[in-house]
Design a protein around this motif. Sequence first.
Motif, PDB file in Angstrom:
ATOM      1  N   ASN A 383       0.812  -1.219   0.000  1.00  0.00           N
ATOM      2  CA  ASN A 383       0.000   0.000   0.000  1.00  0.00           C
ATOM      3  C   ASN A 383       0.846   1.269   0.000  1.00  0.00           C
ATOM      4  O   ASN A 383       0.306   2.370  -0.055  1.00  0.00           O
ATOM      5  CB  ASN A 383      -0.939   0.024   1.210  1.00  0.00           C
ATOM      6  CG  ASN A 383      -1.804  -1.207   1.332  1.00  0.00           C
ATOM      7  OD1 ASN A 383      -1.927  -1.762   2.416  1.00  0.00           O
ATOM      8  ND2 ASN A 383      -2.374  -1.670   0.232  1.00  0.00           N
ATOM      9  N   SER A 459      -8.383 -10.327  -1.157  1.00  0.00           N
ATOM     10  CA  SER A 459      -8.363  -9.502  -2.365  1.00  0.00           C
ATOM     11  C   SER A 459      -9.672  -9.604  -3.139  1.00  0.00           C
ATOM     12  O   SER A 459     -10.256 -10.684  -3.228  1.00  0.00           O
ATOM     13  CB  SER A 459      -7.226  -9.938  -3.291  1.00  0.00           C
ATOM     14  OG  SER A 459      -5.978  -9.725  -2.702  1.00  0.00           O
ATOM     15  N   HIS A 492      -1.110  -6.201  -8.569  1.00  0.00           N
ATOM     16  CA  HIS A 492      -2.261  -5.650  -7.847  1.00  0.00           C
ATOM     17  C   HIS A 492      -2.861  -4.439  -8.556  1.00  0.00           C
ATOM     18  O   HIS A 492      -3.525  -3.609  -7.947  1.00  0.00           O
ATOM     19  CB  HIS A 492      -1.872  -5.267  -6.419  1.00  0.00           C
ATOM     20  CG  HIS A 492      -0.693  -4.341  -6.325  1.00  0.00           C
ATOM     21  ND1 HIS A 492      -0.741  -3.048  -6.758  1.00  0.00           N
ATOM     22  CD2 HIS A 492       0.564  -4.530  -5.855  1.00  0.00           C
ATOM     23  CE1 HIS A 492       0.417  -2.464  -6.549  1.00  0.00           C
ATOM     24  NE2 HIS A 492       1.239  -3.347  -6.013  1.00  0.00           N
ATOM     25  N   VAL A 496      -8.403  -4.661  -4.919  1.00  0.00           N
ATOM     26  CA  VAL A 496      -8.578  -3.983  -3.641  1.00  0.00           C
ATOM     27  C   VAL A 496      -8.475  -5.015  -2.525  1.00  0.00           C
ATOM     28  O   VAL A 496      -8.642  -6.212  -2.751  1.00  0.00           O
ATOM     29  CB  VAL A 496      -9.921  -3.228  -3.566  1.00  0.00           C
ATOM     30  CG1 VAL A 496      -9.921  -2.056  -4.525  1.00  0.00           C
ATOM     31  CG2 VAL A 496     -11.100  -4.151  -3.857  1.00  0.00           C
ATOM     32  N   GLU A 497      -8.217  -4.543  -1.294  1.00  0.00           N
ATOM     33  CA  GLU A 497      -7.968  -5.438  -0.169  1.00  0.00           C
ATOM     34  C   GLU A 497      -8.891  -5.134   0.996  1.00  0.00           C
ATOM     35  O   GLU A 497      -9.377  -4.005   1.155  1.00  0.00           O
ATOM     36  CB  GLU A 497      -6.513  -5.303   0.300  1.00  0.00           C
ATOM     37  CG  GLU A 497      -5.480  -5.849  -0.651  1.00  0.00           C
ATOM     38  CD  GLU A 497      -5.474  -7.362  -0.727  1.00  0.00           C
ATOM     39  OE1 GLU A 497      -5.890  -8.022   0.245  1.00  0.00           O
ATOM     40  OE2 GLU A 497      -5.052  -7.893  -1.772  1.00  0.00           O
ATOM     41  N   HIS A 620      -4.659   0.698  -5.260  1.00  0.00           N
ATOM     42  CA  HIS A 620      -4.268  -0.275  -4.251  1.00  0.00           C
ATOM     43  C   HIS A 620      -3.386   0.393  -3.202  1.00  0.00           C
ATOM     44  O   HIS A 620      -3.404   0.010  -2.026  1.00  0.00           O
ATOM     45  CB  HIS A 620      -3.516  -1.431  -4.918  1.00  0.00           C
ATOM     46  CG  HIS A 620      -3.265  -2.589  -4.014  1.00  0.00           C
ATOM     47  ND1 HIS A 620      -4.183  -3.595  -3.818  1.00  0.00           N
ATOM     48  CD2 HIS A 620      -2.216  -2.898  -3.232  1.00  0.00           C
ATOM     49  CE1 HIS A 620      -3.700  -4.471  -2.965  1.00  0.00           C
ATOM     50  NE2 HIS A 620      -2.505  -4.077  -2.593  1.00  0.00           N
TER      51      HIS A 620
END
Length: 640
Positions: A383, A459, A492, A496-497, A620
């Motif tokens: 991130n 994810s 990534h 999104v996480e 991300h």
Amino acid sequence: MRPARLLAMVAVASLALGAASAVAEPLGSQRQQAYTDAGIEFGVPASVLLGVSYMESRWDANAGTPSTAAGYGPMHLTDVTTANAGGSKFEAAGGDARGDDARPMLAPPAAATPVTAVPQLQTVDLAATLTGADKATLRADPAQNIRGGAALLAKYQKDLGIASTNPADWYGAVARYSGSDDSTTAASFADDVFSTITQGVDRVTDDGQHVTLQPAAVQPNTAQLGKLGLRGNAPGAECPANLGCDWVPAGYGQFKNTYGNHDLGDRPASQKIDYIVIHDTEGQWDGVLDSIKKIDNPSSWQYSIRSSDGHVAQHVQAKDVAWQAGNWYVNSKSIGIEHEGFAAAQGKWYTESLYRSSSRLVRYLAAKYQVPLNRQHIIGHDNVPGITPPLVHLMHWDPGPYWDWTHYFDLLGAPVRPTGNSFTGMVTIRPDYDTNQPAFTGCTVSGDGKPCVPHGSGSVILHTEPRQDAPLLLDAGLHTDGGPTTMDVSDHGSRVETGQQYAVADQSGSWTAIWYLGQKGWFYNPHHSVGLGAMGLVVTPKPGKATIPVYGRAYPEASAYPAGVPVQALAPLQYTFAAGQRYVLGGPAPAEYYYAVTFDTPSHTVVKGTTKYLEIQFGHRVMFVNAADVNIWPSFLCGA
């Protein structure tokens, strides 16, 4: 409108939350019976067996893949010689861990030392002898794995000379099962097991097995710990009292025409610590500790956590700045924690002991340095933004899509929950970790296109249109050649996480679109069960601005730099924040630059500017905008 007033509007808004999603029916009860049968066979109280297994694996089978500590199955029987056959290092991205272009980048570190087969990493051998089952069966068959764990516990209890069916009398055997060589870590493991027994647990495992541990008040005989002959902690580490923690100092010294491997500082007096960065080591424990001691290692971090038992080693004091995140602005305002493990290699999973120790450490640090327990401030290395356009694609992507942020924030005491509804203009990402299994590729060798072993993930994949076969979004920073985003586990660019928050851009049936890297990204969100309704503050370009720049760091204006300190250029990244788009506000980001390019500290200076920046969730990774370029609004006034 001022942010304080907007926050007040958000706080007083009264909006009904959506109904909770229904829980799927459990698929099986064979595992519950396996615990009962194994407990009877080896004379281990069922509650102790269940409690130990929960602390090792949360009763999951993990599709027969090993953990990052070479442990297999619900009882985490270890077999390092099998788990690491064919290599143990999954190469991460390149780049400069320091992330300060005012100083030349040093040579990359050498590969980590391969792990050796110490007894605590080879318990499957003893389990095979005690049960008569072969090692392959013990690794792959959950019921036989549970038998193996029960046999080990019974052996440890016998070695202590204790004959009892009272769970309270099994504290010493449970502590030994942790595999730890220090008393604090072993005690922490045993305390967690008996706390689990007292509280009880009811859970559906990753392979659909319904397992229950009924709560039962137990006061364990903790005096048994003294019979194990374990060492105490090495003094000097900054850790909570209930965490096994040693001081293993990072190398610091001069060599050739430079120095390494971190910078001395005076935090938080000089700079507030705003972030805690979660990493994985991409190497085994012994090699990691060996590398951190070298002054010519161009990277460093504050803490490492061992996977097998959650033991912690501190290397750099919190007041000093480690070279860990590849972004000097973030480095100078963060603490980095490395977790022994691999973001993807061979489907390995993170252990419960590691999660629990990490959460204890982060709670301690967050309270001490007033770091908010949210995903704007407790961030993964994946991130952290790149500092300039050419360096974005070199940033690392650990801890990767298999890190369980939902469970981690539960342990932090800050669970990921809805704070709004489908009309409040924001979502918080939270898929069901066990059942959410994106079809990633390249878990053995990044980019080889081979499917990864199916595994739970935090994810969620984004598409250009509201359908599963639509293309993925583009990331100009990751794919500098203009190529498409892929499902490679390290890519990534359209992902999104869990815990991240985004502004809603559109809605179509069971699909929700969010603003992401200047695009609409669609994800499947039936009954708002994946993107939970949220409410907060968002930013949007001020009227008259067609686009505004986004940055990877929040450096002061040129006039703030004193004589002798070179002005640091603030290059916009290669992304576009256009009018009409909205991104969630993470908080203010002070304009600061820590000038530290020499071994001697008298020249070190914290430059502080008057420019106001804001952190936003732009893709991300988090990024920064100049506050003068945007307006701040409550998300529900900008809802789709």
